[in-house]
Scaffold this motif. Structure first.
Motif, short mmCIF file in Angstrom:
data_model
loop_
_atom_site.label_atom_id
_atom_site.label_comp_id
_atom_site.label_asym_id
_atom_site.label_seq_id
_atom_site.Cartn_x
_atom_site.Cartn_y
_atom_site.Cartn_z
N GLN A 132 0.78 -1.18 0.07
CA GLN A 132 0.05 -0.02 -0.14
C GLN A 132 0.90 1.31 0.00
N SER A 134 1.74 4.12 -2.17
CA SER A 134 1.46 4.74 -3.47
C SER A 134 2.75 5.54 -4.09
N ARG A 180 -7.36 4.92 -4.06
CA ARG A 180 -7.43 4.29 -2.90
C ARG A 180 -7.00 2.76 -3.00
N ASP A 181 -7.27 2.28 -4.23
CA ASP A 181 -6.94 0.89 -4.53
C ASP A 181 -5.93 0.75 -5.76
#
Length: 230
Positions: A132, A134, A180-181
């Motif tokens: 996770q 980014s 977000r994903d």
């Protein structure tokens, strides 16, 4: 003896060059993200104090940013330009032209061994999805796209891309922050790579164009968020 530092923990570079890379990276991000508004006067003496460096690295950084179109020199000094919507459209138009040609050359000229770099960056993207992360994903994402130029083997084509690659690096940091994903974005890259490797260049080019349009749309959303616009 000349002091050396390291870029990304790997390549040794002279300390003065490392300082210049740090300054240009920080200024580029601040200008693209709008933290330094357009028309801001970039005064060497003030920037020298801000970054705690001599004026040499500042001057080098401003020259580099001028080559990238992010600052302009006038008789009164150097001023931030920033990115207007027309600039974003032009940058993505240029990227599409360059990257479509890179895909065409890669498809025509590459051998199996040359695709290792692309696959390694896909693996790095997958790792960053699981973590996770980014920012790390954005870096691996850009490296994935840049790898096509290496596979294509066109030195001048790759050189043209390298001029604008740092600006797109900041853009990707901003656009991936909107996701977000990150899983769907990663899968889009897997599908693009698989399609190209299976020999369907036409479909791969269409997928690339759709991907770049989506990236441009997310960048617009990111700019609206950063500037408090609806």
């Amino acid at each position: 003896m000349t002091q050396v530092s390291f870029v990304n923990g790997r390549s040794p570079v002279p300390q003065t060059l490392a300082l210049g890379l740090h300054v240009v990276s920080q200024l580029r991000h601040a200008i693209v993200a709008g933290e330094i508004p357009p028309n801001t006067h970039l005064v060497e003496s003030q920037l020298s104090i801000r970054f705690d460096v001599s004026r040499g690295p500042i001057r080098d950084a401003l020259r580099q940013l001028e080559a990238e179109g992010l600052v302009e020199s006038h008789r009164r000094g150097v001023f931030a330009v920033g990115l207007r919507s027309s600039d974003v459209d032009e940058l993505y138009m240029l990227r599409e032209l360059l990257e479509v040609k890179a895909l065409e050359l890669a498809h025509a000229q590459s051998t199996d061994g040359e695709w290792d770099l692309v696959e390694r960056n896909l693996d790095a993207m997958k790792d960053r999805v699981l973590a996770q992360d980014s920012l790390g994903f954005a870096r691996a994402d850009l490296s994935f796209h840049s790898a096509f130029y290496s596979v294509a083997g066109g030195k001048r084509l790759e050189s043209m891309w390298k001029q604008y690659e740092p600006t797109f690096a900041v853009m990707l940091e901003l656009t991936n922050a909107e996701d977000r994903d990150l899983g769907p974005t990663y899968q889009d890259h897997v599908d693009l790579y698989t399609t190209l490797r299976n020999g369907d260049l036409t479909t791969a080019v269409g997928m690339l164009r759709t991907h770049l349009q989506g990236s441009r749309d997310r960048l617009t959303q990111a700019f609206n968020r950063l500037h408090g616009e609806s």
